[in-house]
Design a protein around this motif. Sequence first.
Motif, PDB file in Angstrom:
ATOM      1  N   ALA A 133      -8.672  -0.228 -14.116  1.00 63.16           N
ATOM      2  CA  ALA A 133      -8.482  -0.719 -12.752  1.00 63.16           C
ATOM      3  C   ALA A 133      -6.997  -0.843 -12.421  1.00 63.16           C
ATOM      4  CB  ALA A 133      -9.181  -2.064 -12.587  1.00 63.16           C
ATOM      5  N   LEU A 134      -6.197  -1.298 -13.386  1.00 63.05           N
ATOM      6  CA  LEU A 134      -4.753  -1.384 -13.166  1.00 63.05           C
ATOM      7  C   LEU A 134      -4.154   0.006 -12.956  1.00 63.05           C
ATOM      8  CD1 LEU A 134      -3.838  -4.071 -15.860  1.00 63.05           C
ATOM      9  CD2 LEU A 134      -3.797  -4.368 -13.377  1.00 63.05           C
ATOM     10  N   ALA A 135      -4.607   0.957 -13.769  1.00 63.30           N
ATOM     11  CA  ALA A 135      -4.116   2.331 -13.611  1.00 63.30           C
ATOM     12  C   ALA A 135      -4.511   2.899 -12.256  1.00 63.30           C
ATOM     13  CB  ALA A 135      -4.664   3.204 -14.741  1.00 63.30           C
ATOM     14  N   LEU A 136      -5.745   2.641 -11.829  1.00 58.93           N
ATOM     15  CA  LEU A 136      -6.198   3.106 -10.519  1.00 58.93           C
ATOM     16  C   LEU A 136      -5.351   2.499  -9.412  1.00 58.93           C
ATOM     17  CD1 LEU A 136      -8.239   4.476  -8.590  1.00 58.93           C
ATOM     18  CD2 LEU A 136      -9.603   2.386  -8.745  1.00 58.93           C
ATOM     19  N   GLY A 137      -5.089   1.182  -9.506  1.00 58.70           N
ATOM     20  CA  GLY A 137      -4.284   0.530  -8.481  1.00 58.70           C
ATOM     21  C   GLY A 137      -2.913   1.155  -8.337  1.00 58.70           C
ATOM     22  N   GLY A 138      -2.266   1.440  -9.476  1.00 61.73           N
ATOM     23  CA  GLY A 138      -0.960   2.084  -9.425  1.00 61.73           C
ATOM     24  C   GLY A 138      -1.020   3.481  -8.830  1.00 61.73           C
ATOM     25  N   PHE A 139      -2.059   4.216  -9.173  1.00 65.19           N
ATOM     26  CA  PHE A 139      -2.198   5.581  -8.653  1.00 65.19           C
ATOM     27  C   PHE A 139      -2.455   5.570  -7.148  1.00 65.19           C
ATOM     28  CE2 PHE A 139      -4.873   9.284  -7.666  1.00 65.19           C
ATOM     29  CZ  PHE A 139      -4.008  10.306  -8.047  1.00 65.19           C
ATOM     30  N   VAL A 140      -3.289   4.635  -6.690  1.00 66.03           N
ATOM     31  CA  VAL A 140      -3.600   4.539  -5.263  1.00 66.03           C
ATOM     32  C   VAL A 140      -2.340   4.202  -4.471  1.00 66.03           C
ATOM     33  CG1 VAL A 140      -4.841   3.159  -3.561  1.00 66.03           C
ATOM     34  CG2 VAL A 140      -6.029   3.988  -5.573  1.00 66.03           C
ATOM     35  N   ILE A 141      -1.539   3.257  -4.985  1.00 61.06           N
ATOM     36  CA  ILE A 141      -0.291   2.896  -4.295  1.00 61.06           C
ATOM     37  C   ILE A 141       0.624   4.113  -4.205  1.00 61.06           C
ATOM     38  CG2 ILE A 141       1.818   1.515  -4.468  1.00 61.06           C
ATOM     39  CD1 ILE A 141       0.093  -0.673  -5.789  1.00 61.06           C
ATOM     40  N   TRP A 142       0.747   4.847  -5.305  1.00 65.32           N
ATOM     41  CA  TRP A 142       1.606   6.040  -5.324  1.00 65.32           C
ATOM     42  C   TRP A 142       1.144   7.064  -4.300  1.00 65.32           C
ATOM     43  CZ3 TRP A 142       0.669  11.204  -6.818  1.00 65.32           C
ATOM     44  CH2 TRP A 142       1.818  11.985  -6.931  1.00 65.32           C
ATOM     45  N   GLN A 143      -0.175   7.303  -4.235  1.00 66.71           N
ATOM     46  CA  GLN A 143      -0.712   8.255  -3.259  1.00 66.71           C
ATOM     47  C   GLN A 143      -0.404   7.814  -1.831  1.00 66.71           C
ATOM     48  OE1 GLN A 143      -2.524  11.197  -3.316  1.00 66.71           O
ATOM     49  NE2 GLN A 143      -2.126  11.406  -5.495  1.00 66.71           N
ATOM     50  N   GLY A 144      -0.551   6.516  -1.559  1.00 64.45           N
ATOM     51  CA  GLY A 144      -0.286   6.012  -0.218  1.00 64.45           C
ATOM     52  C   GLY A 144       1.163   6.158   0.178  1.00 64.45           C
ATOM     53  N   ILE A 145       2.081   5.824  -0.741  1.00 68.37           N
ATOM     54  CA  ILE A 145       3.510   5.941  -0.445  1.00 68.37           C
ATOM     55  C   ILE A 145       3.896   7.390  -0.222  1.00 68.37           C
ATOM     56  CG2 ILE A 145       5.818   5.644  -1.427  1.00 68.37           C
ATOM     57  CD1 ILE A 145       4.758   3.110  -2.807  1.00 68.37           C
ATOM     58  N   GLN A 146       3.360   8.284  -1.066  1.00 67.16           N
ATOM     59  CA  GLN A 146       3.650   9.707  -0.889  1.00 67.16           C
ATOM     60  C   GLN A 146       3.168  10.203   0.470  1.00 67.16           C
ATOM     61  OE1 GLN A 146       5.985  10.142  -3.386  1.00 67.16           O
ATOM     62  NE2 GLN A 146       5.140  12.211  -3.500  1.00 67.16           N
ATOM     63  N   GLY A 147       1.970   9.754   0.888  1.00 67.69           N
ATOM     64  CA  GLY A 147       1.436  10.177   2.183  1.00 67.69           C
ATOM     65  C   GLY A 147       2.247   9.647   3.349  1.00 67.69           C
ATOM     66  N   LEU A 148       2.739   8.404   3.236  1.00 70.56           N
ATOM     67  CA  LEU A 148       3.534   7.821   4.315  1.00 70.56           C
ATOM     68  C   LEU A 148       4.917   8.474   4.430  1.00 70.56           C
ATOM     69  CD1 LEU A 148       2.685   4.052   3.818  1.00 70.56           C
ATOM     70  CD2 LEU A 148       1.990   5.490   5.741  1.00 70.56           C
TER      71      LEU A 148
END
Length: 249
Positions: free
Chosen positions: A106-121
């Motif tokens: 879950a921690l790994a998923l959270g970090g990956f999701v944040i990274w994807q969001g920042i990259q998209g923004l």
Amino acid sequence: MFSSFPPLVFLDWLPTWLALVLAYGVFTLVGFGSALVASGPLAQVMPVARVIPLLALLDFSGSALRGFRARRAVAWGPFARLFPGMLLGQLLGVLLLSRLPGRLMALALGGFVIWQGIQGLRRAAASPWSGRPAFWHGLLGGVLGGLFGSGGFVYAAYLQRHLESREAFRATQAVLIGLSTAWRLLLCLVWGLLDLALLQTALLCLPAMALGVFLGHQVDLRLGREQLFRLLHGLLVVSGSALIWRQFA
């Protein structure tokens, strides 16, 4: 009816139903996010191992209807490129869900999701695709969907860069989510994660899901393409942060 967890009163479930309304409003807008928004509140009133199959039941109900209505707008080329990886990824994800503890993942998923969001923004919605094969997006989305019920953002990241039409994006995403949740439900049934008590709980949650879908459609009428994808990536940053916060809280 709630044989899998202690009896609950209406006030115990009220925050959860409100979270489900929000989750399926978001789901209607961007085609994913229900698990990221609703899994925390649901985990307060039922065992965590039951949350993912429950949300799969609700996601399937919403996506199947939406996908059927918009079937003529589906972009079958991108769909066919994502679909094989999704099937294999879901198989691996549900297998891991049935056997492994989930906090580190879950921690790994959270970090990956944040990274994807920042990259998209950081880039425009119509920017060129980086070239990674669709199969790997399907595989990763399937694994995350099987483990956490939240792999739809990976499909959305791929489709966003290949489809200019908002209708095609929405329709293709809906069909992918509908089929992936149906496959996940079958796998959960095989591994003993789905039973009659969970089906009864899903029925009790359907009104909250329906209200969320209705409200999402009302908001959707006021959003343009660029606003939609900014919302999508902003949601990833918030959702990933909330997922990590919950693990430490």
